[in-house]
Design a protein around this motif. Structure first.
Motif, PDB file in Angstrom:
ATOM      1  N   ALA A  64       0.829  -1.214   0.000  1.00  0.00           N
ATOM      2  CA  ALA A  64       0.000   0.000   0.000  1.00  0.00           C
ATOM      3  C   ALA A  64       0.863   1.263   0.000  1.00  0.00           C
ATOM      4  O   ALA A  64       0.388   2.334  -0.396  1.00  0.00           O
ATOM      5  CB  ALA A  64      -0.929  -0.002   1.211  1.00  0.00           C
ATOM      6  N   CYS A  65       2.102   1.148   0.445  1.00  0.00           N
ATOM      7  CA  CYS A  65       2.995   2.311   0.406  1.00  0.00           C
ATOM      8  C   CYS A  65       3.268   2.725  -1.044  1.00  0.00           C
ATOM      9  O   CYS A  65       3.676   3.855  -1.297  1.00  0.00           O
ATOM     10  CB  CYS A  65       4.299   2.002   1.118  1.00  0.00           C
ATOM     11  SG  CYS A  65       4.064   1.613   2.858  1.00  0.00           S
ATOM     12  N   HIS A  66       3.058   1.812  -1.983  1.00  0.00           N
ATOM     13  CA  HIS A  66       3.232   2.101  -3.408  1.00  0.00           C
ATOM     14  C   HIS A  66       1.875   2.073  -4.125  1.00  0.00           C
ATOM     15  O   HIS A  66       1.808   1.839  -5.328  1.00  0.00           O
ATOM     16  CB  HIS A  66       4.166   1.078  -4.056  1.00  0.00           C
ATOM     17  CG  HIS A  66       5.569   1.105  -3.528  1.00  0.00           C
ATOM     18  ND1 HIS A  66       6.626   0.550  -4.196  1.00  0.00           N
ATOM     19  CD2 HIS A  66       6.081   1.640  -2.393  1.00  0.00           C
ATOM     20  CE1 HIS A  66       7.736   0.726  -3.485  1.00  0.00           C
ATOM     21  NE2 HIS A  66       7.422   1.375  -2.389  1.00  0.00           N
ATOM     22  N   GLY A 204       0.552   5.415   0.428  1.00  0.00           N
ATOM     23  CA  GLY A 204       1.749   6.231   0.621  1.00  0.00           C
ATOM     24  C   GLY A 204       2.591   5.680   1.758  1.00  0.00           C
ATOM     25  O   GLY A 204       2.200   4.724   2.433  1.00  0.00           O
ATOM     26  N   THR A 205       3.730   6.306   1.967  1.00  0.00           N
ATOM     27  CA  THR A 205       4.687   5.809   2.964  1.00  0.00           C
ATOM     28  C   THR A 205       4.406   6.441   4.323  1.00  0.00           C
ATOM     29  O   THR A 205       3.674   7.422   4.439  1.00  0.00           O
ATOM     30  CB  THR A 205       6.123   6.125   2.509  1.00  0.00           C
ATOM     31  OG1 THR A 205       6.217   7.520   2.203  1.00  0.00           O
ATOM     32  CG2 THR A 205       6.483   5.328   1.271  1.00  0.00           C
ATOM     33  N   CYS A 206       5.014   5.870   5.351  1.00  0.00           N
ATOM     34  CA  CYS A 206       4.730   6.286   6.727  1.00  0.00           C
ATOM     35  C   CYS A 206       4.882   7.802   6.880  1.00  0.00           C
ATOM     36  O   CYS A 206       5.791   8.414   6.321  1.00  0.00           O
ATOM     37  CB  CYS A 206       5.642   5.552   7.701  1.00  0.00           C
ATOM     38  SG  CYS A 206       5.161   3.830   7.900  1.00  0.00           S
ATOM     39  N   SER A 207       3.972   8.370   7.674  1.00  0.00           N
ATOM     40  CA  SER A 207       3.807   9.827   7.685  1.00  0.00           C
ATOM     41  C   SER A 207       4.741  10.540   8.647  1.00  0.00           C
ATOM     42  O   SER A 207       4.679  11.765   8.763  1.00  0.00           O
ATOM     43  CB  SER A 207       2.359  10.167   8.033  1.00  0.00           C
ATOM     44  OG  SER A 207       1.988   9.495   9.220  1.00  0.00           O
ATOM     45  N   THR A 211      11.918   5.405   8.213  1.00  0.00           N
ATOM     46  CA  THR A 211      12.964   5.130   7.225  1.00  0.00           C
ATOM     47  C   THR A 211      12.550   5.589   5.833  1.00  0.00           C
ATOM     48  O   THR A 211      13.386   6.091   5.070  1.00  0.00           O
ATOM     49  CB  THR A 211      13.291   3.626   7.224  1.00  0.00           C
ATOM     50  OG1 THR A 211      13.643   3.242   8.554  1.00  0.00           O
ATOM     51  CG2 THR A 211      14.455   3.326   6.296  1.00  0.00           C
ATOM     52  N   ALA A 212      11.284   5.423   5.479  1.00  0.00           N
ATOM     53  CA  ALA A 212      10.870   5.822   4.133  1.00  0.00           C
ATOM     54  C   ALA A 212      11.032   7.327   3.935  1.00  0.00           C
ATOM     55  O   ALA A 212      11.587   7.782   2.925  1.00  0.00           O
ATOM     56  CB  ALA A 212       9.420   5.404   3.889  1.00  0.00           C
ATOM     57  N   SER A 213      10.551   8.116   4.900  1.00  0.00           N
ATOM     58  CA  SER A 213      10.707   9.577   4.792  1.00  0.00           C
ATOM     59  C   SER A 213      12.188   9.946   4.826  1.00  0.00           C
ATOM     60  O   SER A 213      12.638  10.844   4.105  1.00  0.00           O
ATOM     61  CB  SER A 213       9.975  10.281   5.937  1.00  0.00           C
ATOM     62  OG  SER A 213       8.611   9.940   5.939  1.00  0.00           O
TER      63      SER A 213
HETATM   64 FE1  FES Z   1       6.021   1.333   3.993  1.00  0.00          FE
HETATM   65 FE2  FES Z   1       6.306   2.517   6.485  1.00  0.00          FE
HETATM   66  S1  FES Z   1       5.557   0.529   5.970  1.00  0.00           S
HETATM   67  S2  FES Z   1       6.862   3.227   4.535  1.00  0.00           S
END
Ligand code: FES
Length: 583
Positions: A64-66, A204-207, A211-213
């Motif tokens: 879901a992050c993508h 989207g990625t964690c808000s 690590t993604a941000s």
């Molecule tokens: Fe995908 Fe946090 S789980 S960015």
């Protein structure tokens, strides 16, 4: 592409569809056959004559992050075609943090290999890398760095925040906070289920600054994204516009042959490290930067990084070190606002994907405006960088602590070791009323390093033992050879190197040993003599984990330690050229 069967001899260097012909022993036939097959999809010769811009599509129902990948691919294609290129999307592995067993890090190197080899195998003049979730961006940058063609990163962007009973919530700092409250009995199962619906409010990625941000900001600091590419949330028009610009810029990079080795220079890595420290970034960022740097022949010097940290304050007021979320950072101007503040500490001559230097891009970004997310150097939210590097007899190869997310009262601490031999042992005993533990103790978890688990899972965020959590204890010193999510917080020592599974000193810690943590002195010490440590090593030699076959065997035989990025040894550059940061 003309309709002649073989005109490749006219070209000094093959480009576009003529690149990397399949081996049939007859180059003319190879091109003839390639064209025949691609024309099966309805392409014309005019289309096939254009520069080929590949798009690494990591859309997946598991990720879901993508979840916005289809819209991003469409926008990138639009940008490519507006600029005169031919877009060609192709799939690679996609990794989501919560859908990868035993841990996503086990698969990062596989994704890097997939990305590199598909870049090498398929004809392309440049590649757009669409990534987002924690391991995907580093994997793509590692693969592209090794393939060394023009490459540009497009991140999927952060998710929106949700709302639970009037409180703003977002993944995944608030996931951990609510789960901690549930464990402590502060909220019931019904409320836990209700907040579960709100923590991830969109694709989207964690808000938070997980690590993604962190990797999004690092990618921009490296010069690998369009200016402003790190912060737009996944579901915004800004994100789609960045995607279109990324596609157009990829065509320009192909024309200019702006290969990734001109961007991933020591200056770029130093900028990325400054940003990692100033954003209160995830500790995973160090591991990934070490892996990417290793691909271009650069070794991360942890001691120099620590020195850099002492002079780089945390400026970004985002969870878990601060209070805001990624969408607030975007509204505050995103990376331009941060880089403007950090300007005196940056290497402004570093090249970016636009063909302009970071300094030139900062000039183009114009003046800042009033906002409350990025602080000034004179008024930081934390006086030093987020991450400190520790050393001592317990971690001869180094360990790290995210000091900006730790309890100030525990950063100078000596306590009794309470040891868990591995992750299973932890699961079985951490919540037992019989566990002999006090808030002054030091929890030690072994065998969650690169080879130990394997894959160095994010299990370093050892939960507070239930009986302490119920008594209101919020933090306790924890030490392991594993990693932790960038969304986590606490006085947690990570990446102890060498790891216990290969016989590092951590393997020989016993219940009741005294351990001293001094963040001020950058010290992590097991308070026993060298002779006693050597005696224990002889008495209980460590047998390294092995596997009979397959990827797991490759992983266990070749994975490096945290200080080398947990990359495979044979994937690093054959010759190391220097160290970063340069001191
Ligand atoms: Fe995908 Fe946090 S789980 S960015």
């Amino acid at each position: 592409m003309s309709s002649r069967p073989d005109d490749s001899a006219d070209m000094p260097e093959p480009s576009g569809m003529r690149k990397g012909l399949t081996s049939y022993g007859d180059q003319g036939f190879s091109l003839f056959l390639r064209k025949a097959f691609i024309k099966g999809a309805g392409y014309t010769d005019a289309a096939l004559d254009r520069p080929v811009i590949a798009i690494a599509d990591t859309g997946s129902d598991y990720n879901a992050c993508h979840g916005n990948a289809p819209q991003l691919v469409e926008a990138v294609k639009r940008g490519v075609m507006l600029a005169g290129g031919l877009p060609m999307a192709f799939p690679t592995i996609s990794i989501h943090e919560s859908f990868a067993a035993p841990t996503s890090m086990f698969l990062r190197n596989l994704m890097a290999i997939d990305t590199e080899e598909m870049i090498r195998a398929q004809p392309m003049d440049a590649v757009v890398l669409i990534g987002g979730c924690d391991k995907t961006v580093p994997a793509q940058l590692m693969g592209a760095a090794s393939a060394n063609i023009p490459a540009i990163q497009l991140v999927t962007g952060s998710m929106l925040t949700g709302s639970h009973r009037g409180e703003r919530v977002g993944a995944c700092t608030d996931c951990r906070r609510y789960w901690g409250r549930f464990r402590a009995g502060a909220i019931d199962a019904e409320e836990t289920a209700a907040v579960n619906n709100q923590l991830v409010a969109s694709v989207g990625t964690c808000s938070v600054m997980g690590t993604a941000s962190t990797m999004a900001c690092i990618a921009e600091a490296l010069g690998m994204t369009m200016p402003g590419g790190a912060s737009p949330p996944a579901v915004t028009a800004d994100r789609i516009r960045i995607a279109e610009q990324t596609g157009a810029q990829a065509v320009q990079m192909a024309r200019d042959r702006l290969t990734i080795d001109r961007i991933l220079t020591p200056a770029a890595f130093e900028n990325a490290m400054r940003v990692l420290l100033a954003i209160g970034g995830s500790t995973n960022g160090i591991v990934h930067l070490a892996a990417i740097a290793g691909r271009v022949g650069l070794e991360v010097d942890l001691q120099s990084l620590d020195r850099m940290g002492r002079e780089t304050p945390v400026l970004l007021d985002l969870k878990p070190s601060g209070q805001h979320y990624m969408e607030d950072f975007h509204k505050a101007g995103g990376m331009a606002t941060l880089l403007r503040e950090l300007r005196p500490l940056l290497q402004l001559e570093a090249m970016t994907v636009t063909g302009r230097t970071l300094g030139e891009e900062l000039e183009r970004a114009g003046p800042g405006f009033r906002q409350d997310v990025v602080r000034s150097l004179a008024d930081p939210i934390y006086p030093q960088g987020a991450i400190a590097v520790l050393q001592g007899n317990l971690a001869p190869g180094g360990a790290i602590i995210k000091q900006s997310a730790a309890d100030a009262g525990l950063m100078e601490h000596e306590g009794r070791a309470v040891v868990f031999e591995n992750a299973q042992d932890l699961i079985e005993r951490i919540d037992s009323d019989a566990l002999d533990v006090t808030p002054q103790d030091v929890l030690v978890l072994k065998n969650i390093g690169p080879k130990g688990a394997p894959g160095m899972p994010e299990a370093g965020y050892i939960p507070i033992p239930l009986k302490l959590a119920r008594a209101g204890v919020k933090d306790i010193v924890r030490i392991s050879d594993g990693r932790m999510s960038g969304t986590a917080f606490g006085t947690i020592v990570l990446h102890v190197t060498p790891e216990s599974a290969i016989g590092g000193p951590l393997a020989h810690v016993r219940n009741g040993d005294r351990i001293r943590l001094s963040v001020k002195n950058r010290e992590l010490a097991l308070l026993i003599s060298d002779a006693e440590l050597a005696r224990r090593a002889r008495a209980t030699p460590v047998v390294e984990p092995t596997a009979d076959r397959g990827y797991r065997r490759l992983f266990l035989q070749t994975v490096t330690q945290a200080d080398q990025g947990v990359d495979f040894d044979f994937m690093r550059a054959p010759t190391m050229l220097g160290k970063v940061p340069r001191s």
